[in-house]
Design a protein around this motif. Structure first.
Motif, PDB file in Angstrom:
ATOM      1  N   GLY A  29       0.767  -1.232   0.000  1.00 43.73           N
ATOM      2  CA  GLY A  29       0.000   0.000   0.000  1.00 43.73           C
ATOM      3  C   GLY A  29       0.802   1.288   0.000  1.00 43.73           C
ATOM      4  N   THR A  30       2.114   1.209   0.120  1.00 39.49           N
ATOM      5  CA  THR A  30       2.951   2.400   0.126  1.00 39.49           C
ATOM      6  C   THR A  30       4.320   2.026  -0.432  1.00 39.49           C
ATOM      7  N   VAL A  31       5.173   2.985  -0.629  1.00 44.43           N
ATOM      8  CA  VAL A  31       6.508   2.717  -1.169  1.00 44.43           C
ATOM      9  C   VAL A  31       7.532   3.038  -0.095  1.00 44.43           C
ATOM     10  N   PRO A  32       8.438   2.098   0.214  1.00 46.78           N
ATOM     11  CA  PRO A  32       9.445   2.382   1.240  1.00 46.78           C
ATOM     12  C   PRO A  32      10.426   3.454   0.758  1.00 46.78           C
ATOM     13  N   SER A  33      10.934   4.226   1.699  1.00 46.59           N
ATOM     14  CA  SER A  33      11.902   5.268   1.354  1.00 46.59           C
ATOM     15  C   SER A  33      13.276   4.650   1.095  1.00 46.59           C
ATOM     16  N   ALA A  34      14.104   5.384   0.374  1.00 47.14           N
ATOM     17  CA  ALA A  34      15.471   4.939   0.117  1.00 47.14           C
ATOM     18  C   ALA A  34      16.236   4.791   1.436  1.00 47.14           C
ATOM     19  N   ASP A  35      15.974   5.665   2.399  1.00 48.09           N
ATOM     20  CA  ASP A  35      16.650   5.565   3.702  1.00 48.09           C
ATOM     21  C   ASP A  35      16.281   4.274   4.429  1.00 48.09           C
ATOM     22  N   LEU A  36      14.998   3.910   4.396  1.00 45.39           N
ATOM     23  CA  LEU A  36      14.579   2.663   5.044  1.00 45.39           C
ATOM     24  C   LEU A  36      15.221   1.460   4.374  1.00 45.39           C
ATOM     25  N   ILE A  37      15.205   1.442   3.043  1.00 46.84           N
ATOM     26  CA  ILE A  37      15.819   0.325   2.316  1.00 46.84           C
ATOM     27  C   ILE A  37      17.305   0.245   2.654  1.00 46.84           C
ATOM     28  N   ALA A  38      18.002   1.371   2.661  1.00 52.05           N
ATOM     29  CA  ALA A  38      19.440   1.382   2.986  1.00 52.05           C
ATOM     30  C   ALA A  38      19.678   0.853   4.396  1.00 52.05           C
ATOM     31  N   ASP A  39      18.855   1.260   5.360  1.00 49.56           N
ATOM     32  CA  ASP A  39      19.013   0.768   6.737  1.00 49.56           C
ATOM     33  C   ASP A  39      18.853  -0.745   6.807  1.00 49.56           C
ATOM     34  N   VAL A  40      17.885  -1.276   6.068  1.00 51.30           N
ATOM     35  CA  VAL A  40      17.669  -2.733   6.071  1.00 51.30           C
ATOM     36  C   VAL A  40      18.866  -3.441   5.437  1.00 51.30           C
ATOM     37  N   VAL A  41      19.360  -2.942   4.319  1.00 50.63           N
ATOM     38  CA  VAL A  41      20.513  -3.564   3.657  1.00 50.63           C
ATOM     39  C   VAL A  41      21.719  -3.581   4.584  1.00 50.63           C
ATOM     40  N   VAL A  42      22.030  -2.449   5.207  1.00 46.50           N
ATOM     41  CA  VAL A  42      23.191  -2.360   6.102  1.00 46.50           C
ATOM     42  C   VAL A  42      23.014  -3.302   7.302  1.00 46.50           C
ATOM     43  N   THR A  43      21.802  -3.355   7.848  1.00 42.38           N
ATOM     44  CA  THR A  43      21.552  -4.261   8.973  1.00 42.38           C
ATOM     45  C   THR A  43      21.751  -5.706   8.560  1.00 42.38           C
ATOM     46  N   MET A  44      21.287  -6.072   7.370  1.00 45.02           N
ATOM     47  CA  MET A  44      21.472  -7.443   6.889  1.00 45.02           C
ATOM     48  C   MET A  44      22.938  -7.796   6.727  1.00 45.02           C
ATOM     49  N   ILE A  45      23.711  -6.885   6.142  1.00 47.73           N
ATOM     50  CA  ILE A  45      25.117  -7.157   5.866  1.00 47.73           C
ATOM     51  C   ILE A  45      25.939  -7.181   7.150  1.00 47.73           C
ATOM     52  N   ASN A  46      25.547  -6.363   8.108  1.00 44.65           N
ATOM     53  CA  ASN A  46      26.269  -6.365   9.393  1.00 44.65           C
ATOM     54  C   ASN A  46      26.015  -7.635  10.140  1.00 44.65           C
TER      55      ASN A  46
END
Length: 167
Positions: A150-167
């Motif tokens: 129902g909405t589009v995630p922000s680039a900041d949210l996506i970046a936070d998820v990617v960094v959390t996954m890689i860490n």
């Protein structure tokens, strides 16, 4: 963590998706009614296209190298972790960005059974995502699905998820 552009020498098959690709055989989720609309009246396909744009925008704005796989609304990349290279696949469908961080080692066939039990023990303590092992090739992934129905995630949210996954 050191985020680096894709490494073509990395021993991770770049064309192999660790998660289901669009149109690949999987349990049927066909809709028997008109496609639902999101919060702003956009069809889910339109929101998925916008989320794919946000995913690509995230990687571009952070300077993270990636290869686009538009036919699957996906990207392939790699990062350098603290001690190992980490492959990264993400694709957009059905109101989710499905992400997989692929560790750069394989579990030998004779160790798979014990290894899976260890992964289950680790997963029971994780508040975010889960580890999985593909029994066909022994690769271990850390998987997460960012739901944005129902909405589009922000680039900041996506970046936070990617960094959390890689860490």
């Amino acid at each position: 963590i050191h985020l680096t552009p894709p490494d073509p020498a990395m021993d991770i098959p770049p064309a192999r998706w660790v998660l289901y690709r669009r149109n690949e055989s999987r349990p049927s989720r066909e809709r028997h009614s008109p496609a639902p609309t999101g919060v702003f009246g956009m069809a889910d396909e339109g929101i998925d296209d916008m989320a794919y744009g946000a995913l690509r925008e995230t990687f571009e704005s952070k300077g993270w190298g990636y290869k686009a796989v538009p036919e699957n609304r996906g990207i392939v990349s790699s990062f350098q972790g603290n001690d190992l290279a980490i492959g990264y696949h993400a694709f957009v469908s059905d109101g989710m960005i499905r992400m997989a961080a692929i560790l750069s080692f394989k579990v030998p066939a004779e160790r798979m059974r014990d290894f899976v039990w260890s992964l289950n023990a680790i997963n029971s303590d994780l508040p975010f995502g889960s580890f999985a092992m593909n029994p066909a090739d022994g690769y271990v992934t850390f998987d997460y699905a960012l739901v944005y129905k129902g909405t589009v995630p922000s680039a900041d949210l996506i970046a936070d998820v990617v960094v959390t996954m890689i860490n």
